[in-house]
Design an enzyme around this catalytic site. Structure first.
Site, PDB file in Angstrom:
ATOM      1  N   SER A  88       0.805  -1.220   0.000  1.00  0.00           N
ATOM      2  CA  SER A  88       0.000   0.000   0.000  1.00  0.00           C
ATOM      3  C   SER A  88       0.837   1.267   0.000  1.00  0.00           C
ATOM      4  O   SER A  88       0.449   2.279  -0.589  1.00  0.00           O
ATOM      5  CB  SER A  88      -0.929   0.000   1.216  1.00  0.00           C
ATOM      6  OG  SER A  88      -0.182  -0.127   2.403  1.00  0.00           O
ATOM      7  N   LYS A 135      13.258  -0.609  -0.607  1.00  0.00           N
ATOM      8  CA  LYS A 135      11.828  -0.283  -0.504  1.00  0.00           C
ATOM      9  C   LYS A 135      11.625   1.170  -0.921  1.00  0.00           C
ATOM     10  O   LYS A 135      12.216   2.083  -0.318  1.00  0.00           O
ATOM     11  CB  LYS A 135      11.312  -0.529   0.914  1.00  0.00           C
ATOM     12  CG  LYS A 135       9.810  -0.307   1.032  1.00  0.00           C
ATOM     13  CD  LYS A 135       9.192  -1.076   2.186  1.00  0.00           C
ATOM     14  CE  LYS A 135       9.496  -0.479   3.530  1.00  0.00           C
ATOM     15  NZ  LYS A 135       8.645  -1.044   4.603  1.00  0.00           N
ATOM     16  N   MET A 183      17.994  -2.092   2.701  1.00  0.00           N
ATOM     17  CA  MET A 183      18.283  -3.109   3.715  1.00  0.00           C
ATOM     18  C   MET A 183      18.984  -4.292   3.057  1.00  0.00           C
ATOM     19  O   MET A 183      18.911  -4.467   1.835  1.00  0.00           O
ATOM     20  CB  MET A 183      16.984  -3.618   4.355  1.00  0.00           C
ATOM     21  CG  MET A 183      16.071  -2.575   4.902  1.00  0.00           C
ATOM     22  SD  MET A 183      14.395  -3.270   5.194  1.00  0.00           S
ATOM     23  CE  MET A 183      13.790  -3.329   3.500  1.00  0.00           C
ATOM     24  N   ASP A 188       1.762  -4.947  12.627  1.00  0.00           N
ATOM     25  CA  ASP A 188       1.230  -5.385  11.333  1.00  0.00           C
ATOM     26  C   ASP A 188       1.275  -6.908  11.248  1.00  0.00           C
ATOM     27  O   ASP A 188       2.359  -7.500  11.210  1.00  0.00           O
ATOM     28  CB  ASP A 188       2.048  -4.771  10.202  1.00  0.00           C
ATOM     29  CG  ASP A 188       1.445  -5.045   8.831  1.00  0.00           C
ATOM     30  OD1 ASP A 188       0.520  -5.876   8.735  1.00  0.00           O
ATOM     31  OD2 ASP A 188       1.904  -4.434   7.844  1.00  0.00           O
ATOM     32  N   ASN A 245       5.236 -10.517   6.372  1.00  0.00           N
ATOM     33  CA  ASN A 245       6.271  -9.955   7.238  1.00  0.00           C
ATOM     34  C   ASN A 245       7.106 -11.028   7.927  1.00  0.00           C
ATOM     35  O   ASN A 245       8.037 -10.701   8.679  1.00  0.00           O
ATOM     36  CB  ASN A 245       5.648  -9.045   8.293  1.00  0.00           C
ATOM     37  CG  ASN A 245       5.037  -7.800   7.678  1.00  0.00           C
ATOM     38  OD1 ASN A 245       5.408  -7.395   6.579  1.00  0.00           O
ATOM     39  ND2 ASN A 245       4.101  -7.189   8.380  1.00  0.00           N
ATOM     40  N   ASP A 304       9.656  -5.646   7.872  1.00  0.00           N
ATOM     41  CA  ASP A 304       8.691  -4.540   7.871  1.00  0.00           C
ATOM     42  C   ASP A 304       8.347  -4.051   9.274  1.00  0.00           C
ATOM     43  O   ASP A 304       7.472  -4.592   9.954  1.00  0.00           O
ATOM     44  CB  ASP A 304       7.417  -4.930   7.124  1.00  0.00           C
ATOM     45  CG  ASP A 304       6.616  -3.693   6.711  1.00  0.00           C
ATOM     46  OD1 ASP A 304       6.778  -2.653   7.374  1.00  0.00           O
ATOM     47  OD2 ASP A 304       5.848  -3.770   5.746  1.00  0.00           O
TER      48      ASP A 304
END
Length: 449
Positions: free
Chosen positions: A144, A162, A249, A292, A297, A311
């Site tokens: 998202s 990311k 990362m 989350d 994840n 994440d």
């Protein structure tokens, strides 16, 4: 062959609307499309001698699909808020609509390469070859707020990059307000429900998730907190290439954790136990929770048997008073002390001042169902418990008491979201875990301030 590949890639990408007005226009198109569809369906039903109901027209599958599709195209807070509603609102949304919204948890379109390059150039300057030996423009994942690409630095290090969608941070407040207004006007949210605290907290949380420098800091902090837990593996932040919009990362391998469904029972039990053990440490030791529950994840390294944690944008610190109230709530649920459960729930903020005794007891019923794994003697079989359905039924009984609806504190919503996600994952893995034994060391422990 190259043309076929290009067409497939183009079909799976969509430019992210960056300006406030273009994003608002998308929602306007969505509203008018839903209204037009309702008019056509209503006319058809009248021609058949039926009296159309607004709720039924609104929840027709094509309308629910239209909402989910447009939120997926917008990405950012509009999509994220839809995801939060699909997971957190529970029985506040009609099940037909919630089922379509649930698509948003795993449905995002990547931005086209030209837009991606513009974002990278704005953050790093022109010329990717200055930093990388190789950079894959096809994303490994799209969600998202951003999408993830693999890359290899000049010195041979493998990185996961990311990249945040353009305009996401600037559009958070208006996106959340616009989506909430759309749902309110449509009648999908109860009129008496005050969602303003949830909206404020959703905005705050989404701003935090859109700050990749902040996420990098949480990731580094978690790595320090879990230095004594070699069963977990976390990526390392590459600070030189990390900005507010780009998080670099180390690239982690492993397989999706849900793919362990074919693993031996003992391995599935071990993985689920590790995640619940980590959850209790997060709440009662760290007072810092990655909230989350997305299955993506978590990954599993078959060679080292380590769990890979990814994440940390949704990381949330918890006040000592809230943590201690949850400790008391769980401990009293284990022994069935409803009076102490009520006091602890009040301390968390679960009850309105004018709540009736019947509604209070219905809330406690939901808590008792949710704490069933803690009260069970020995390993709890998540795969055969039917617990999610029973929690849903208890929630349905509560949802009929519309006059007493009350939005719980944001701390509670995010914590329950994480716990619920772990329950679902354990059920998916058909895992058996002695949750009571994992909680026991914390049941009477004073929460550090």
């Amino acid at each position: 062959m190259l043309d076929d590949d290009r067409s497939k890639r183009d079909a799976s990408t969509a430019a992210v609307p960056g300006g406030r007005w273009s994003r608002l226009a998308r929602l306007g198109v969505l509203a008018s499309g839903v209204a037009g569809s309702m008019l056509v369906q209503g006319t058809r039903q009248l021609a058949q001698g039926k009296r159309p109901r607004i709720g039924d027209l609104l929840l027709a599958s094509e309308n629910a699909y239209r909402v989910a599709d447009q939120l997926a195209r917008l990405r950012g807070a509009a999509m994220k808020f839809g995801q939060l509603l699909s997971m957190d609102a529970g029985d506040l949304l009609p099940p037909e609509f919630a089922a379509i919204l649930a698509r948003l948890r795993a449905d995002a379109r990547a931005m086209p390469m030209s837009q991606l390059v513009s974002v990278l150039d704005a953050n790093w300057g022109r010329g990717l070859d200055r930093h990388f030996r190789q950079f894959s423009f096809t994303p490994m994942a799209a969600a998202s707020v951003g999408q993830v690409h693999s890359a290899q630095t000049k010195d041979g290090r493998r990185l996961a990059i990311k990249v945040q969608y353009p305009g996401v941070r600037q559009s958070i407040d208006s996106d959340v307000d616009n989506v909430a207004t759309l749902l309110r006007v449509s009648g999908l949210l109860p009129r008496g429900l005050d969602v303003r605290p949830l909206l404020r907290e959703s905005k705050r949380q989404l701003h935090a998730e859109a700050d990749y420098l902040g996420e990098g800091a949480w990731l580094s902090r978690y790595a320090g907190l879990l230095a004594d837990a070699p069963e977990f593996m976390l990526p390392e932040v590459h600070a030189a290439l990390t900005t507010e919009d780009v998080l670099a990362m180390s690239c982690m391998g492993g397989v999706p954790v849900e793919s362990l469904l074919r693993a031996p029972q003992a391995e599935r039990d071990r993985v689920a136990e590790l995640l619940f053990r980590l959850f209790f440490r997060e709440v009662f030791e760290f007072r810092l929770v990655q909230t989350d529950p997305n299955f993506a994840n978590y990954r599993f390294d078959n060679a080292s048997r380590q769990l890979i944690l990814l994440d940390f944008g949704a990381t949330r610190p918890y006040p000592a008073a809230v943590v201690d109230a949850y400790r008391r709530l769980m401990a009293s649920a284990v022994v069935g002390d409803r009076q102490e459960m009520s006091r602890a729930a009040s301390a968390i903020g679960y009850f309105r001042a004018d709540i009736g005794e019947r509604q209070r007891q219905l809330v406690l019923d939901v808590f008792l169902h949710a704490c069933e794994p803690l009260r069970h003697a020995g390993a709890y079989d998540f795969g055969n418990s039917g617990l999610p359905a029973r929690i849903r039924d208890a929630g349905l009984a509560l949802s009929t008491e519309r006059d007493s609806w009350h939005t719980p504190p944001a701390d509670a919503l995010f914590l329950h979201r994480k716990a619920g996600g772990l329950y679902l994952l354990a059920a998916k893995l058909k895992a058996r875990v002695d949750i009571g034994a994992l909680f026991l060391p914390y049941a009477s422990r004073q929460v550090p301030t």
